[in-house]
Design an enzyme around this catalytic site. Structure first.
Site, PDB file in Angstrom:
ATOM      1  N   CYS A   2     -17.722   6.251  -5.295  1.00  6.68           N
ATOM      2  CA  CYS A   2     -18.976   5.892  -4.627  1.00  6.68           C
ATOM      3  C   CYS A   2     -20.123   5.749  -5.619  1.00  6.68           C
ATOM      4  O   CYS A   2     -20.111   6.375  -6.687  1.00  6.68           O
ATOM      5  CB  CYS A   2     -19.336   6.979  -3.630  1.00  6.68           C
ATOM      6  SG  CYS A   2     -18.042   7.307  -2.445  1.00  6.68           S
ATOM      7  N   ARG A  27     -16.911   0.520 -10.468  1.00  2.00           N
ATOM      8  CA  ARG A  27     -16.455   1.890 -10.254  1.00  2.00           C
ATOM      9  C   ARG A  27     -15.418   1.976  -9.141  1.00  2.00           C
ATOM     10  O   ARG A  27     -14.780   3.003  -8.981  1.00  2.00           O
ATOM     11  CB  ARG A  27     -17.643   2.784  -9.915  1.00  2.00           C
ATOM     12  CG  ARG A  27     -18.660   2.852 -11.040  1.00  2.00           C
ATOM     13  CD  ARG A  27     -19.880   3.607 -10.598  1.00  2.00           C
ATOM     14  NE  ARG A  27     -19.571   4.996 -10.357  1.00  2.00           N
ATOM     15  CZ  ARG A  27     -19.735   5.969 -11.252  1.00  2.00           C
ATOM     16  NH1 ARG A  27     -20.205   5.678 -12.438  1.00  2.00           N
ATOM     17  NH2 ARG A  27     -19.437   7.209 -10.957  1.00  2.00           N
ATOM     18  N   ASN A  99     -22.462  10.815  -2.382  1.00  2.00           N
ATOM     19  CA  ASN A  99     -21.237  10.771  -3.206  1.00  2.00           C
ATOM     20  C   ASN A  99     -20.651  12.169  -3.227  1.00  2.00           C
ATOM     21  O   ASN A  99     -21.404  13.145  -3.328  1.00  2.00           O
ATOM     22  CB  ASN A  99     -21.560  10.417  -4.660  1.00  2.00           C
ATOM     23  CG  ASN A  99     -21.994   8.972  -4.835  1.00  2.00           C
ATOM     24  OD1 ASN A  99     -22.013   8.199  -3.895  1.00  2.00           O
ATOM     25  ND2 ASN A  99     -22.360   8.627  -6.058  1.00  2.00           N
ATOM     26  N   LYS A 486      -0.766   1.841 -17.613  1.00  2.00           N
ATOM     27  CA  LYS A 486      -1.624   0.644 -17.662  1.00  2.00           C
ATOM     28  C   LYS A 486      -1.008  -0.476 -16.836  1.00  2.00           C
ATOM     29  O   LYS A 486      -1.693  -1.145 -16.074  1.00  2.00           O
ATOM     30  CB  LYS A 486      -1.773   0.235 -19.126  1.00  2.00           C
ATOM     31  CG  LYS A 486      -3.037  -0.416 -19.506  1.00  2.00           C
ATOM     32  CD  LYS A 486      -4.111   0.521 -19.988  1.00  2.00           C
ATOM     33  CE  LYS A 486      -4.505   1.562 -18.988  1.00  2.00           C
ATOM     34  NZ  LYS A 486      -5.345   2.593 -19.506  1.00  2.00           N
ATOM     35  N   GLU A 489      -1.150   0.264 -13.070  1.00  2.00           N
ATOM     36  CA  GLU A 489      -2.534   0.359 -12.614  1.00  2.00           C
ATOM     37  C   GLU A 489      -3.147  -1.002 -12.310  1.00  2.00           C
ATOM     38  O   GLU A 489      -3.833  -1.169 -11.307  1.00  2.00           O
ATOM     39  CB  GLU A 489      -3.323   1.063 -13.732  1.00  2.00           C
ATOM     40  CG  GLU A 489      -4.758   1.352 -13.429  1.00  2.00           C
ATOM     41  CD  GLU A 489      -5.429   2.083 -14.597  1.00  2.00           C
ATOM     42  OE1 GLU A 489      -4.939   1.976 -15.737  1.00  2.00           O
ATOM     43  OE2 GLU A 489      -6.439   2.745 -14.355  1.00  2.00           O
ATOM     44  N   HIS A 505      20.031  11.016 -19.397  1.00  2.00           N
ATOM     45  CA  HIS A 505      20.029  12.152 -18.464  1.00  2.00           C
ATOM     46  C   HIS A 505      19.582  11.722 -17.070  1.00  2.00           C
ATOM     47  O   HIS A 505      19.187  12.561 -16.261  1.00  2.00           O
ATOM     48  CB  HIS A 505      19.136  13.271 -19.013  1.00  2.00           C
ATOM     49  CG  HIS A 505      19.609  13.788 -20.338  1.00  2.00           C
ATOM     50  ND1 HIS A 505      20.754  14.547 -20.459  1.00  2.00           N
ATOM     51  CD2 HIS A 505      19.136  13.608 -21.602  1.00  2.00           C
ATOM     52  CE1 HIS A 505      20.949  14.837 -21.744  1.00  2.00           C
ATOM     53  NE2 HIS A 505      19.988  14.269 -22.452  1.00  2.00           N
TER      54      HIS A 505
END
Ligand code: M6R
Length: 610
Positions: A2, A27, A99, A486, A489, A505
């Site tokens: 926010c 953001r 926020n 990365k 995302e 494994h």
């Protein structure tokens, strides 16, 4: 996450608010809104989706005023719809943007419902305007009503509150979430990030934990949580702190990838003198924090955590100091044991990551030798609350995916390793080699950036797959983890990373002719072992993509679908350099898939809630 932008001035501020909200888009958010106030009324507009939706709504139904608060919301409590978007109101007179997370919102809501309040949203934030109204109805002044309302809030908050009966006034308060008051020529602004300040050269006041500010067009008073008047020192905002443009690049992320040589140069500047680490390494406190250190606990999240994992390899092998690296959200809830003479080291680009800050606060109350923070944001909570701090000089990073922040964190960590090595009598020859390699790092990064065109070819073929494996060994293993982070995302292609020796494994079961496997292949003492792991993949017809040092043997490369060779540099700095092709790979894969690389879905740049 926010964002808050509020302004009170002698002139109209609505455009200033909308422009400020635009700068906060990076953001991450999923709805936006504004409450504008003039002498007659409070007008609210809010829309789900992008700020452009809010702007369209403002074209159809304009609002105006000399005082306004705006918000971008990243949904936590309730869906990203118009009802849940901020500002929230009580009685159409009190408007609040918030926020953070109010952890006791369920009980507050019950209390307010019992008092006759009706809730229009599913949010925790709506409790705040109703609480303010409750205290106003009891005869308190606007400021006192806000102060008393805020005293009920548990959790984290940054709030800006307006009231129709007090035109031109904003009450701003913070705890656990950043908030800044800025004084410009026409009036004052309240923002959650300096980047939202349109007018440069303003004087900014970073609110401290629990602070409340009473802001009007020509004045601002600061109070602590008990309502006692306090003074806060302002600093003049430099141009570089609030300017973020893409220049000639297609995206902020691409620009930030290419800014890495310069960012690393700035992070090294004046910190290495004659092969020794100078006191300038510390932007707060001094190297005294390292006196007698015998253990290190590193705590961070996401990419910063991956930087910490690389540092563990460095610290143990170069400085011979035991090091433990931990996810902040795990660390804070597990009562960690602190061995004597342990340094707490937190790493964060933003310095506002809620989990990392909570871990730091826990550490500050625990028997650590001291707390040291590595951070890209001067004056952030992490910087202020750590006893000592090292600033990375990456400049503003806008892309949600961390790139130059990571390389500068690794650079700062490498300097710290050198400093601790000096204190613990690591042989001079080892330290000199590392210092030389670090001085060469900016040009080595420049070279690595030249792989872009070849990486694009790999990205084109990776973009046709649903899942990718990344392999690395030694201090390149955390780099492989970062490469996978990365990729997922920003391109939403599923990716996992393994230490190459772990392949047999379990994950080897996934490998068949359709599985791309990206292998980090530096020329070092583990190459022979790694080559065997690569053979294991080839034997199952996996598609091997090698990111390799120039001089690795042709035997290792044989049978690989694609090999990208570059100068991986000295073994110590090699994990820093190997990040570059991985960042380019994620970037171009996302581009091929048409994704928004700067603002990936569901993610936020600065994660200020738990
Ligand atoms: O600001 P911080 O470094 O504390 O942020 C931590 C993570 O949220 C962050 O690194 C995240 O993982 C990045 N988006 C990764 O690119």
């Amino acid at each position: 996450m926010c964002g808050i932008v509020g302004a009170t001035a002698q002139n109209e501020v609505v455009n200033l608010i909308v422009d400020g909200l635009r700068t906060l888009e990076y953001r991450g958010y999923d709805s936006a809104g504004i409450a504008a106030q003039n002498a007659e009324e409070v007008m609210i507009r809010k829309e789900p989706g992008k700020i452009s939706a809010l702007q369209n709504s403002l074209v159809k139904n304009p609002v105006s005023g000399n005082c306004a608060i705006g918000h971008t919301r990243w949904a936590t409590h309730g869906k990203p719809n118009r009802e849940n978007a901020h500002p929230h109101v009580s009685g159409n007179a009190i408007a609040v943007v918030h926020n953070g997370i109010i952890e006791n919102s369920a009980e507050l809501k019950q209390l307010l419902v019992n008092c006759g309040y009706r809730f229009a949203s599913e949010t925790d934030s709506e409790t705040i305007p109703h609480l303010v109204d409750l205290y106003l109805s009891a005869g308190n002044s606007f400021f006192e009503a806000c102060r008393k309302a805020i005293s009920h809030l548990e959790g984290s908050y940054a709030v800006a509150i307006t009231f129709a009966n007090e035109p031109g006034k904003i009450i701003a308060a913070r705890k656990g979430s950043p908030l800044i008051v800025a004084q410009g020529e026409q009036g004052f602004m309240v923002v959650s990030d300096v980047i939202a300040l349109q007018e440069k050269n303003q004087i900014v006041y970073y609110l401290e934990e629990g602070d409340i500010a009473e802001v009007s067009a020509d004045n601002c008073e600061f109070y602590d949580s008990k309502g006692k008047r306090v003074s806060r020192t302002g600093t003049r905002l430099g141009q570089s702190e609030c300017v973020a443009t893409k220049k000639d690049f297609d995206s902020f992320m691409q620009k930030e990838i290419f800014e890495q040589p310069e960012a690393v140069r700035a992070t090294l500047a004046r910190r290495l003198v004659n092969g020794k680490v100078s006191e300038r390494l510390f932007d707060k406190g001094s190297s005294a924090i390292l006196d007698g250190v015998e253990n290190i606990h590193i705590v961070a999240c996401g990419t910063s955590l991956n930087a910490g994992h690389v540092a563990k390899y460095w610290l143990e092998s170069v400085a011979g100091i035991p090091c433990q690296v931990e996810i902040a959200s795990e660390y804070r809830y597990r009562n960690p044991v602190v061995p004597p003479k342990t340094l707490f080291l937190s790493i964060s680009q933003s310095g506002e990551t809620a989990d990392t800050l909570a871990a730091l606060r826990f550490a500050n109350d625990s028997p650590y030798l001291g707390s040291l923070g590595i951070c890209n944001t001067n004056n952030s909570s992490l910087f202020r609350e750590s006893e000592a701090a090292i600033l990375t000089k990456a400049g503003v990073e806008v892309g949600v995916a961390s790139t130059k922040a990571l390389t500068t964190q690794l650079t700062a960590l490498a300097l710290l390793v050198l400093k601790i090595g000096e204190l613990r009598n690591t042989p001079d020859a080892v330290l000199h080699n590392i210092a030389d390699a670090l001085l060469n790092l900016p040009s080595a990064l420049d070279e690595a950036l030249k792989t872009e065109e070849k990486i694009k070819e790999v990205a084109r073929s990776i973009s046709r797959h649903k899942s990718v494996l990344f392999l690395g060994r030694g201090h390149h293993y955390p780099v492989a983890v970062e490469g996978a982070l990365k990729l997922k995302e920003i391109s939403y292609v599923h990716a996992e990373a393994y230490a190459a020796g772990e392949l047999k494994h379990g994950p080897l079961a996934l490998v068949d002719g359709s599985m791309p496997v990206v292998v980090l292949c530096p020329e070092n003492n583990l190459l022979e072992k790694l080559s065997s792991n690569i053979e294991e993949v080839k034997a199952r017809h996996g598609q091997v993509y090698l990111l390799a040092d120039h001089d690795i043997s042709s035997q290792t490369c044989r049978g690989a679908k694609n090999t990208i060779e570059f100068e991986g540099g000295d073994s110590f700095i090699s994990p820093i350099i190997f990040n570059v092709p991985l960042q380019l790979l994620a970037y171009h894969t996302a581009e091929f898939l048409g994704k928004n690389v700067d603002q990936p879905r569901n993610l936020a740049k600065s994660v200020t809630v738990e």
